[in-house]
Every structure is written in structure tokens, then in C-alpha cells.
Design an enzyme around this catalytic site. Structure first.
Site, short mmCIF file in Angstrom:
data_model
loop_
_atom_site.label_atom_id
_atom_site.label_comp_id
_atom_site.label_asym_id
_atom_site.label_seq_id
_atom_site.Cartn_x
_atom_site.Cartn_y
_atom_site.Cartn_z
N HIS A 130 1.45 -4.01 -7.35
CA HIS A 130 0.54 -5.07 -7.77
C HIS A 130 1.34 -6.18 -8.45
CE1 HIS A 130 -3.50 -3.53 -7.04
NE2 HIS A 130 -3.04 -2.33 -7.33
N ALA A 178 7.07 17.95 -10.13
CA ALA A 178 5.74 17.44 -10.45
C ALA A 178 5.82 16.33 -11.49
CB ALA A 178 4.87 18.58 -10.98
N ARG A 201 20.19 18.62 -9.17
CA ARG A 201 21.29 19.30 -8.48
C ARG A 201 21.08 19.19 -6.99
NH1 ARG A 201 19.90 24.32 -6.37
NH2 ARG A 201 17.97 25.28 -7.20
#
Length: 207
Positions: A130, A178, A201
Site C-alpha cells: 500500500h 511461523a 541454518r
């Protein structure tokens, strides 16, 4: 006694013009829920060997029919998936990929997702941002800008609520933790996480 601090929204009179405007908005925003459009979406997806669970959001039908949305065989879209690709934007999703509940794919130009990718609940993949640089216009009126196509390679697994931003390439066989925000390229066979996401890693294989 009425709460003097309560916020009251203004009430517009119910006029023919207001009803017409409401109807136009309903047809636009809820068009996928119309029975004939729902059947058409299922038909288009079925012809590609993929499957979509209801509800699904965005302009899938138009993009599929115009060839701007490509979905590979055995790909599954779970309920609440939102794919938006206003012309001439394109979205390509490879074969055998899995978009879980509430995944959003938003294209201004091009978003590519490879084969056998997994996106957990709430992921967001886009090639656009945006705009907010005009001090005299509301942010909602300023439109979008793009840093270029966003590409996700084959066999990529993204945990819940991962955001992949404009112009980013995520290499093959990456795992993104996550709640990460990916705003820079991630090399193939990497585990990355964080805000912004950084490589933790490399992934190594015994054979």
C-alpha cells in the site's frame, strides 16, 4: 440512562439510489457466493485437476477464465483462501500445493508459487505494498506499488501467519517459521524465521 460516550454512526436514508449502490456492492463483493458463479469456479478448478473448498474469496473466476490465474493439478485451496489478481495481474500456483485456512495471495503484477508448497493458516503472499506517501489523500485511496514479482520455489513450507512481501524470492525447499515476515530473498534449502526473516541454518541431506 444512555451512554453519552457511545459512538453513533450516521444513518443515511433508505433511498432508491442507496439500494442500487448496496446491490452493486453486494454483487461485486459476494459474487462468488452466487450459485452459478460457485458452480463455475468449481468447474474451472476441476478442469485443472485441483480442488477448492468453500468459501473462497477474490476474483478467481475472472482470473481463471482469462488465463491469469494458473492452478496446478492436485493443488488444494482450503476454506477462506483469498486470491486477488485484478487485470492484468497474474498468479501461478504449481501442482500439489496446499493453501490452508485463510491464506491470501494478492498480485499487482505477478506472484508465483511452485509445486508441492505448503502454506499454513493465515499466510499472506503478495507482490505489492500500500502507498502512504501522499499526505493529502487517505491511505485507502493511494493505491499500490510493487518492487517486482514475488516468487516462492518448489517444496517450500511456510508456518502459520507467514508474510512474504513484494519483490522477494524464496528458494526451493525452504522452511519459513511461523509469524515470520520475509522481506528479502531466502536462498534454497534454508530454514528462516523472524521479523524480518533471517536464515537460521541450511538444510542438509544425508544422501
Amino acid at each position: 440512562m444512555a451512554d453519552r460516550g457511545a459512538i453513533r454512526s450516521p444513518r443515511a436514508p433508505v433511498t432508491r439510489a442507496n439500494l442500487k449502490l448496496w446491490g452493486q456492492k453486494w454483487r461485486w463483493y459476494e459474487r462468488n457466493s452466487l450459485p452459478w458463479n460457485r458452480a463455475r469456479i468449481h468447474g474451472e478448478v476441476m478442469r485443472r485437476g485441483a480442488f477448492v473448498r468453500w468459501p473462497v474469496h477474490g476474483n478467481l473466476l475472472e482470473a481463471l477464465r482469462e488465463g491469469r490465474l494458473q492452478i496446478g493439478a492436485q493443488t488444494l485451496l482450503e476454506p477462506g483462501v483469498w486470491i486477488t489478481a485484478p487485470a492484468p495481474a497474474r498468479v501461478r500456483i504449481g501442482a500439489g500445493s496446499f493453501l490452508n485456512l485463510g491464506v491470501t495471495v494478492a498480485a499487482l503484477e505477478l506472484v508465483e508459487i511452485g509445486d508441492h508448497c505448503m502454506f499454513a493458516n493465515g499466510c499472506f503472499i503478495t507482490d505489492a505494498d500500500h502507498r502512504f506517501d501522499d499526505p493529502d489523500r487517505p491511505v485507502t485511496w493511494q493505491g499500490f506499488t510493487s518492487k517486482g514479482p514475488t516468487r516462492v520455489g518448489d517444496n517450500v513450507w511456510c508456518g502459520a501467519n507467514v508474510v512474504i512481501t513484494s519483490g522477494v524470492t524464496v528458494g526451493d525447499r525452504c522452511v519459513i517459521g511461523a509469524n515470520s515476515v520475509v522481506n528479502a530473498d531466502i536462498p534454497p534449502r534454508s530454514i528462516a524465521a523472524g521479523v524480518p526473516a533471517r536464515v537460521i541454518r541450511a538444510i542438509e541431506y544425508e544422501n
